[in-house]
Design a protein around this motif. Sequence first.
Motif, PDB file in Angstrom:
ATOM      1  N   SER B  33     -19.702  97.865  86.869  1.00 48.62           N
ATOM      2  CA  SER B  33     -18.974  96.597  86.915  1.00 48.62           C
ATOM      3  C   SER B  33     -17.513  96.786  86.479  1.00 48.62           C
ATOM      4  O   SER B  33     -16.585  96.299  87.129  1.00 48.62           O
ATOM      5  CB  SER B  33     -19.687  95.601  85.996  1.00 48.62           C
ATOM      6  N   LEU B  34     -17.347  97.509  85.359  1.00 48.61           N
ATOM      7  CA  LEU B  34     -15.992  97.783  84.863  1.00 48.61           C
ATOM      8  C   LEU B  34     -15.164  98.525  85.917  1.00 48.61           C
ATOM      9  O   LEU B  34     -14.024  98.144  86.224  1.00 48.61           O
ATOM     10  CB  LEU B  34     -16.094  98.623  83.584  1.00 48.61           C
ATOM     11  N   ALA B  35     -15.771  99.566  86.488  1.00 49.46           N
ATOM     12  CA  ALA B  35     -15.054 100.380  87.472  1.00 49.46           C
ATOM     13  C   ALA B  35     -14.746  99.568  88.728  1.00 49.46           C
ATOM     14  O   ALA B  35     -13.642  99.654  89.279  1.00 49.46           O
ATOM     15  CB  ALA B  35     -15.889 101.611  87.832  1.00 49.46           C
ATOM     16  N   PHE B  36     -15.702  98.765  89.139  1.00 48.88           N
ATOM     17  CA  PHE B  36     -15.485  97.971  90.353  1.00 48.88           C
ATOM     18  C   PHE B  36     -14.356  96.961  90.150  1.00 48.88           C
ATOM     19  O   PHE B  36     -13.500  96.780  91.012  1.00 48.88           O
ATOM     20  CB  PHE B  36     -16.768  97.240  90.750  1.00 48.88           C
ATOM     21  N   ARG B  37     -14.360  96.317  89.002  1.00 45.63           N
ATOM     22  CA  ARG B  37     -13.309  95.314  88.740  1.00 45.63           C
ATOM     23  C   ARG B  37     -11.937  95.974  88.658  1.00 45.63           C
ATOM     24  O   ARG B  37     -10.927  95.378  88.995  1.00 45.63           O
ATOM     25  CB  ARG B  37     -13.606  94.554  87.453  1.00 45.63           C
ATOM     26  N   MET B  38     -11.916  97.213  88.159  1.00 46.38           N
ATOM     27  CA  MET B  38     -10.628  97.910  88.060  1.00 46.38           C
ATOM     28  C   MET B  38     -10.176  98.462  89.409  1.00 46.38           C
ATOM     29  O   MET B  38      -8.999  98.417  89.747  1.00 46.38           O
ATOM     30  CB  MET B  38     -10.729  99.081  87.071  1.00 46.38           C
ATOM     31  N   LEU B  39     -11.110  99.018  90.158  1.00 49.67           N
ATOM     32  CA  LEU B  39     -10.723  99.757  91.360  1.00 49.67           C
ATOM     33  C   LEU B  39     -10.918  98.972  92.654  1.00 49.67           C
ATOM     34  O   LEU B  39     -10.298  99.267  93.670  1.00 49.67           O
ATOM     35  CB  LEU B  39     -11.521 101.076  91.432  1.00 49.67           C
ATOM     36  N   GLY B  40     -11.802  97.984  92.612  1.00 48.73           N
ATOM     37  CA  GLY B  40     -11.922  97.055  93.727  1.00 48.73           C
ATOM     38  C   GLY B  40     -12.734  97.518  94.916  1.00 48.73           C
ATOM     39  O   GLY B  40     -12.734  96.855  95.940  1.00 48.73           O
ATOM     40  N   ASN B  79     -11.081 106.382  80.856  1.00 53.16           N
ATOM     41  CA  ASN B  79     -10.138 107.461  81.185  1.00 53.16           C
ATOM     42  C   ASN B  79     -10.243 107.854  82.656  1.00 53.16           C
ATOM     43  O   ASN B  79      -9.230 108.013  83.341  1.00 53.16           O
ATOM     44  CB  ASN B  79     -10.432 108.707  80.327  1.00 53.16           C
ATOM     45  N   TYR B  80     -11.477 107.980  83.117  1.00 54.36           N
ATOM     46  CA  TYR B  80     -11.659 108.402  84.515  1.00 54.36           C
ATOM     47  C   TYR B  80     -11.134 107.330  85.469  1.00 54.36           C
ATOM     48  O   TYR B  80     -10.471 107.632  86.457  1.00 54.36           O
ATOM     49  CB  TYR B  80     -13.144 108.690  84.782  1.00 54.36           C
ATOM     50  N   THR B  81     -11.416 106.066  85.129  1.00 52.64           N
ATOM     51  CA  THR B  81     -10.982 104.962  85.990  1.00 52.64           C
ATOM     52  C   THR B  81      -9.458 104.884  86.064  1.00 52.64           C
ATOM     53  O   THR B  81      -8.880 104.749  87.152  1.00 52.64           O
ATOM     54  CB  THR B  81     -11.528 103.623  85.453  1.00 52.64           C
ATOM     55  N   ILE B  82      -8.814 104.988  84.902  1.00 53.10           N
ATOM     56  CA  ILE B  82      -7.344 104.879  84.887  1.00 53.10           C
ATOM     57  C   ILE B  82      -6.716 106.054  85.633  1.00 53.10           C
ATOM     58  O   ILE B  82      -5.755 105.882  86.387  1.00 53.10           O
ATOM     59  CB  ILE B  82      -6.812 104.744  83.438  1.00 53.10           C
ATOM     60  N   ASP B  83      -7.293 107.238  85.456  1.00 49.26           N
ATOM     61  CA  ASP B  83      -6.778 108.397  86.190  1.00 49.26           C
ATOM     62  C   ASP B  83      -6.936 108.208  87.692  1.00 49.26           C
ATOM     63  O   ASP B  83      -6.033 108.523  88.470  1.00 49.26           O
ATOM     64  CB  ASP B  83      -7.503 109.673  85.751  1.00 49.26           C
ATOM     65  N   LEU B  84      -8.088 107.697  88.070  1.00 48.10           N
ATOM     66  CA  LEU B  84      -8.357 107.472  89.491  1.00 48.10           C
ATOM     67  C   LEU B  84      -7.411 106.416  90.063  1.00 48.10           C
ATOM     68  O   LEU B  84      -6.911 106.539  91.183  1.00 48.10           O
ATOM     69  CB  LEU B  84      -9.813 107.002  89.652  1.00 48.10           C
ATOM     70  N   LEU B  85      -7.175 105.418  89.239  1.00 51.44           N
ATOM     71  CA  LEU B  85      -6.285 104.329  89.651  1.00 51.44           C
ATOM     72  C   LEU B  85      -4.862 104.839  89.874  1.00 51.44           C
ATOM     73  O   LEU B  85      -4.181 104.467  90.825  1.00 51.44           O
ATOM     74  CB  LEU B  85      -6.288 103.257  88.557  1.00 51.44           C
ATOM     75  N   ARG B  86      -4.434 105.727  88.971  1.00 47.82           N
ATOM     76  CA  ARG B  86      -3.089 106.302  89.109  1.00 47.82           C
ATOM     77  C   ARG B  86      -3.023 107.189  90.343  1.00 47.82           C
ATOM     78  O   ARG B  86      -2.005 107.259  91.021  1.00 47.82           O
ATOM     79  CB  ARG B  86      -2.747 107.124  87.873  1.00 47.82           C
ATOM     80  N   LYS B  87      -4.121 107.909  90.558  1.00 44.35           N
ATOM     81  CA  LYS B  87      -4.128 108.891  91.637  1.00 44.35           C
ATOM     82  C   LYS B  87      -4.122 108.224  93.009  1.00 44.35           C
ATOM     83  O   LYS B  87      -3.445 108.663  93.917  1.00 44.35           O
ATOM     84  CB  LYS B  87      -5.369 109.768  91.498  1.00 44.35           C
ATOM     85  N   LEU B 136      -1.962  92.856  87.035  1.00 43.91           N
ATOM     86  CA  LEU B 136      -1.667  93.367  85.684  1.00 43.91           C
ATOM     87  C   LEU B 136      -1.533  94.892  85.701  1.00 43.91           C
ATOM     88  O   LEU B 136      -2.201  95.558  86.484  1.00 43.91           O
ATOM     89  CB  LEU B 136      -2.792  92.987  84.726  1.00 43.91           C
ATOM     90  N   PRO B 137      -0.693  95.435  84.800  1.00 44.26           N
ATOM     91  CA  PRO B 137      -0.628  96.902  84.663  1.00 44.26           C
ATOM     92  C   PRO B 137      -1.997  97.445  84.199  1.00 44.26           C
ATOM     93  O   PRO B 137      -2.728  96.714  83.514  1.00 44.26           O
ATOM     94  CB  PRO B 137       0.424  97.121  83.575  1.00 44.26           C
ATOM     95  N   PRO B 138      -2.331  98.697  84.556  1.00 46.27           N
ATOM     96  CA  PRO B 138      -3.678  99.214  84.306  1.00 46.27           C
ATOM     97  C   PRO B 138      -4.234  98.998  82.897  1.00 46.27           C
ATOM     98  O   PRO B 138      -5.367  98.574  82.741  1.00 46.27           O
ATOM     99  CB  PRO B 138      -3.537 100.705  84.608  1.00 46.27           C
ATOM    100  N   LYS B 139      -3.435  99.268  81.870  1.00 43.91           N
ATOM    101  CA  LYS B 139      -3.998  99.180  80.518  1.00 43.91           C
ATOM    102  C   LYS B 139      -4.261  97.736  80.103  1.00 43.91           C
ATOM    103  O   LYS B 139      -5.252  97.438  79.445  1.00 43.91           O
ATOM    104  CB  LYS B 139      -3.093  99.892  79.515  1.00 43.91           C
ATOM    105  N   GLN B 140      -3.357  96.835  80.494  1.00 47.87           N
ATOM    106  CA  GLN B 140      -3.586  95.413  80.181  1.00 47.87           C
ATOM    107  C   GLN B 140      -4.790  94.904  80.966  1.00 47.87           C
ATOM    108  O   GLN B 140      -5.600  94.126  80.464  1.00 47.87           O
ATOM    109  CB  GLN B 140      -2.351  94.590  80.526  1.00 47.87           C
ATOM    110  N   ARG B 141      -4.891  95.347  82.225  1.00 48.61           N
ATOM    111  CA  ARG B 141      -6.009  94.919  83.063  1.00 48.61           C
ATOM    112  C   ARG B 141      -7.328  95.399  82.461  1.00 48.61           C
ATOM    113  O   ARG B 141      -8.295  94.659  82.360  1.00 48.61           O
ATOM    114  CB  ARG B 141      -5.833  95.490  84.480  1.00 48.61           C
TER     115      ARG B 141
END
Lengths: 191, 188
Positions: B33-40, B79-87, B136-141
């Motif tokens: 759920s966390l990953a889906f909400r972050m990465l869509g 960590n993995y999600t934010i890295d993936l998001l940046r990538k 929102l920026p990744p960390k705030q999101r």
Amino acid sequence: MKCRQVQFYLTDYLSGNLSLNDTRDFEEHLAACATCRLLVQEERKLVTTLRGLPTPDPGESYWSGLEQTILEKARTRAASNVYPAASPQRKRREFPWRLAIPLAASLALFFLSLEDNRYLERMLGTGFPSATSNAGEDSGRATYNQSTRSGEIIEPDFQVEYTLLLSAPGLAPRNLLMVEIINQTESEGSL
Amino acid sequence: MTKDIKDLVKGFINGDQEAFAELVRRYKRKVYSLAFRMLGNHADADEVTQETFVRLYEQRENLRTVGYFTGFLLRIATNYTIDLLRKRNRHHLSLDDETEMTLPLQLELSMGAAGPDKEIEDDELGVMIAQAIDRLPPKQRMTLILHDVEGFDKTEVAIAMGCPEATVRSNLHVARAKMRKWLGKKLK
């Protein structure tokens, strides 16, 4: 409680994590402040809506085989100790030398070229030896007094040992290229 | 009998595969759920979910010194999600990815006894909120999703984000202020 404190405690208030005393102060403030009341109302609605967002669910067919897939993957990885090529590893940011070196050089030039070195003048005061006739090197020790605006001299406040490299005769002290302050000590009245 | 998390973690550290499988069963939905909400999208959320638990398996020795298992697991996922998001720049997703991204996120808010007008309003608000979260920026999101959407407490979020609780509070404050600003009258 003030408006800024209300903003600070808002998260704890909405989560129910505020102490009884703080909750009482918080609500007393709300009763008297329409702006904070509106803030709390909006934030509560936002948080309630966020909590109510539907949970993403790919379906039971996905969940049912997941543990087994993960376990197999973990064992394979452990056996081969191989990380996936796509696996993003966090990179350390390199120090921006390309920016830092020219910036440091510019700053150094700027300070060296300052015409009016007020710090130097304040440090050396009126007792600074004249540089009108001597070229070469000079060194010594001097104690400098502070004086008030009315001219009254007060206790000596510091002692300076100095070495002067007089680059050229006729330069005023503030124009000297280099002054090395060897030691600076606080006077304790014994100077 | 349902084992508690501490027993499962202890069993997992000592090599009990069934304890690991049970931990996966209990936390897989949260991580997904966390990953889906972050990465869509499902593909990325699936990758994060699998990789998080595989890394947990690899790092089981480190669990001996860990106080909060949930925080530790979330840290790996975060960590993995934010890295993936940046990538992966989400703005360059193909049309197919966009379809995949929006479909599972049909924001059918539970309406209860509310009337049709209220349903439309809530639905609109849900969509607007999802779009605002994306801005929102990744960390705030991540902080907002972990705390306000998924309901983790500040301590768990702080461990997951690898920052002090004060930073969590501050990120949350800024993220909510932005959301209020973007959503404007919809929240009044």
